[in-house]
Write an enzyme that holds these catalytic residues in place. Structure first.
Site, PDB file in Angstrom:
ATOM      1  N   LEU A  33     -54.066 -46.063  -0.669  1.00 56.69           N
ATOM      2  CA  LEU A  33     -54.660 -47.314  -1.151  1.00 56.69           C
ATOM      3  C   LEU A  33     -55.354 -48.113  -0.054  1.00 56.69           C
ATOM      4  CD1 LEU A  33     -51.722 -48.500  -3.461  1.00 56.69           C
ATOM      5  CD2 LEU A  33     -53.738 -47.145  -4.084  1.00 56.69           C
ATOM      6  N   HIS A  34     -56.449 -48.740  -0.430  1.00 61.37           N
ATOM      7  CA  HIS A  34     -57.177 -49.641   0.463  1.00 61.37           C
ATOM      8  C   HIS A  34     -57.566 -50.873  -0.349  1.00 61.37           C
ATOM      9  CE1 HIS A  34     -60.789 -48.260  -1.573  1.00 61.37           C
ATOM     10  NE2 HIS A  34     -60.455 -47.005  -1.278  1.00 61.37           N
ATOM     11  N   GLY A  36     -60.187 -51.835  -1.750  1.00 64.62           N
ATOM     12  CA  GLY A  36     -60.905 -51.600  -3.009  1.00 64.62           C
ATOM     13  C   GLY A  36     -59.916 -51.460  -4.152  1.00 64.62           C
ATOM     14  N   HIS A  37     -58.901 -50.598  -3.944  1.00 65.39           N
ATOM     15  CA  HIS A  37     -57.875 -50.413  -4.972  1.00 65.39           C
ATOM     16  C   HIS A  37     -57.137 -51.731  -5.236  1.00 65.39           C
ATOM     17  CE1 HIS A  37     -57.878 -46.229  -3.047  1.00 65.39           C
ATOM     18  NE2 HIS A  37     -58.296 -46.002  -4.274  1.00 65.39           N
ATOM     19  N   LYS A 149     -68.104 -48.453  -7.208  1.00 65.71           N
ATOM     20  CA  LYS A 149     -68.328 -47.493  -6.112  1.00 65.71           C
ATOM     21  C   LYS A 149     -68.605 -46.117  -6.720  1.00 65.71           C
ATOM     22  CE  LYS A 149     -67.068 -45.295  -2.119  1.00 65.71           C
ATOM     23  NZ  LYS A 149     -66.009 -44.357  -2.375  1.00 65.71           N
ATOM     24  N   GLN A 153     -69.017 -42.293 -12.516  1.00 66.26           N
ATOM     25  CA  GLN A 153     -67.716 -42.151 -13.173  1.00 66.26           C
ATOM     26  C   GLN A 153     -67.545 -43.228 -14.248  1.00 66.26           C
ATOM     27  OE1 GLN A 153     -63.908 -41.025 -11.092  1.00 66.26           O
ATOM     28  NE2 GLN A 153     -63.609 -43.215 -11.121  1.00 66.26           N
ATOM     29  N   ARG A 187     -61.258 -41.680   1.895  1.00 66.41           N
ATOM     30  CA  ARG A 187     -61.773 -40.581   2.715  1.00 66.41           C
ATOM     31  C   ARG A 187     -62.285 -41.033   4.082  1.00 66.41           C
ATOM     32  NH1 ARG A 187     -63.567 -38.435  -2.636  1.00 66.41           N
ATOM     33  NH2 ARG A 187     -62.751 -36.315  -2.783  1.00 66.41           N
TER      34      ARG A 187
HETATM   35  P1  AMP Z   1     -59.931 -43.247  -5.975  1.00 65.96           P
HETATM   36  O1  AMP Z   1     -58.510 -43.417  -5.515  1.00 65.96           O
HETATM   37  O2  AMP Z   1     -60.889 -43.040  -4.855  1.00 65.96           O
HETATM   38  O3  AMP Z   1     -60.061 -42.246  -7.098  1.00 65.96           O
HETATM   39  O4  AMP Z   1     -60.357 -44.640  -6.603  1.00 65.96           O
HETATM   40  C1  AMP Z   1     -59.618 -45.238  -7.633  1.00 65.96           C
HETATM   41  C2  AMP Z   1     -60.426 -46.360  -8.214  1.00 65.96           C
HETATM   42  O5  AMP Z   1     -60.721 -47.312  -7.195  1.00 65.96           O
HETATM   43  C3  AMP Z   1     -61.763 -45.879  -8.786  1.00 65.96           C
HETATM   44  O6  AMP Z   1     -62.033 -46.585  -9.983  1.00 65.96           O
HETATM   45  C4  AMP Z   1     -62.724 -46.252  -7.688  1.00 65.96           C
HETATM   46  O7  AMP Z   1     -64.035 -46.477  -8.166  1.00 65.96           O
HETATM   47  C5  AMP Z   1     -62.113 -47.528  -7.165  1.00 65.96           C
HETATM   48  N1  AMP Z   1     -62.578 -47.767  -5.802  1.00 65.96           N
HETATM   49  C6  AMP Z   1     -62.564 -46.888  -4.766  1.00 65.96           C
HETATM   50  N2  AMP Z   1     -63.135 -47.436  -3.671  1.00 65.96           N
HETATM   51  C7  AMP Z   1     -63.533 -48.678  -4.022  1.00 65.96           C
HETATM   52  C8  AMP Z   1     -64.207 -49.730  -3.336  1.00 65.96           C
HETATM   53  N3  AMP Z   1     -64.586 -49.629  -2.061  1.00 65.96           N
HETATM   54  N4  AMP Z   1     -64.447 -50.876  -4.020  1.00 65.96           N
HETATM   55  C9  AMP Z   1     -64.075 -51.003  -5.321  1.00 65.96           C
HETATM   56  N5  AMP Z   1     -63.447 -50.039  -6.022  1.00 65.96           N
HETATM   57  C10 AMP Z   1     -63.181 -48.890  -5.388  1.00 65.96           C
END
Ligand code: AMP
Length: 283
Positions: A33-34, A36-37, A149, A153, A187
């Site tokens: 998690l970061h 964004g999440h 982002k 999707q 990533r």
């Molecule tokens: P992931 O774990 O990369 O599959 O991302 C999970 C959710 O978080 C997805 O809906 C992504 O679009 C969203 N997400 C990932 N990175 C960001 C970001 N930098 N800003 C906003 N949402 C994000």
């Protein structure tokens, strides 16, 4: 916060909440998690009685040569972060729990996938749509939160929800960036230090294109050329694509107008990064 690892228990917990009339906000992720999440989780927290976070690195959405095995994972760190963000249920199934036997059915996405990541990652969005179908049936959310982002999707899941009549409201959340503009991504830790520096050019090139549009440029080829030049001169990354489409339809346009998306993907040594900018052009 309750950590749940089985589908059966998760469905039972959600049915209890639904019987009590509680709204369920769902944030599906692949973990590590970061911010964004966390932004998605915060939004879900504000708008729902119950917040469910899922962490599942979905093998179905990775191609044979992609980074499934090196995708960063740290469950204990994620669990602590989720707890501090006031998540109610953390769904953390194993691959065997989600896919106990070869599937007899998979979801195939037919529209909006012949471009962008759909083109360079064949089968990726089928894997995404399949896992989201399962997760929606397991969590039964009132609202589900996704980041822009991953703009394609969002477009694909909108199609899934409409076509399969899922009773869920989709909420799209803006991109959260590092101070230097790089879009936050799990990533990013797999970039080498020099690549991490170079990767700032992705967002800079999108902003340069936006500036050009503000100054009157409307030709998509000219803008794509400008972005590609910037990326190749400022980084060692290999451009996967730079494309401009109408949004959310994802239709090619030579002369730009209305709502558009400029989207790009660039491959570095161990990671492929994506970024995009959605712009409203008013004539
Ligand atoms: P992931 O774990 O990369 O599959 O991302 C999970 C959710 O978080 C997805 O809906 C992504 O679009 C969203 N997400 C990932 N990175 C960001 C970001 N930098 N800003 C906003 N949402 C994000």
């Amino acid at each position: 916060m309750k950590v749940v690892t089985t589908i059966k228990e998760m469905q039972a917990e959600m049915l209890v909440q639904k019987k009590q009339g509680k709204s369920i906000g769902f944030v599906p992720t692949m973990g590590f998690l970061h911010e964004g999440h966390l932004t998605l989780i915060n939004r879900a927290r504000q708008e729902n009685d119950i917040v469910v976070l899922s962490i599942f690195v979905n093998p179905l959405q990775f191609g044979p040569k992609e980074d499934f095995s090196t995708y960063p994972r740290d469950f204990e760190r994620d669990r602590a972060l989720a707890e501090s963000e006031d998540v109610d249920f953390l769904f953390f199934p194993s691959v065997a729990e989600m896919y106990p036997h070869p599937s007899s059915v998979k979801v195939v996405v037919q529209d909006r996938t012949d471009v962008l990541c759909g083109k360079s990652r064949p089968g990726h969005f089928d894997g995404v749509a399949t896992v989201i179908t399962k997760l929606f049936n397991i969590v039964m959310p009132t609202r589900a939160y996704f980041g822009i982002k991953d703009a394609q999707q969002v477009a694909v899941i909108e199609g899934l929800v409409t076509d399969f009549n899922f009773p869920v409201q989709l909420i799209a959340v803006d991109i959260v960036r590092e101070n230097d503009g790089l879009a936050k991504s799990s990533r990013n830790v797999n970039l080498f230090p020099d690549e991490r520096q170079q990767a700032t050019i992705l967002y800079k090139s999108l902003l340069a294109a936006k500036d050009a549009i503000t100054q009157g440029e409307r030709n998509s080829f000219t803008l794509i050329h400008l972005i590609k030049e910037m990326i190749t001169s400022e980084s060692d990354g290999e451009i996967d694509y730079v494309e401009i489409f109408s949004y959310p339809e994802l239709i090619t346009m030579e002369e730009l107008n209305g709502r558009i998306i400029i989207a790009l993907a660039v491959k570095f040594t161990k990671v492929r990064l994506i970024d995009n900018l959605i712009i409203d052009i008013e004539e």
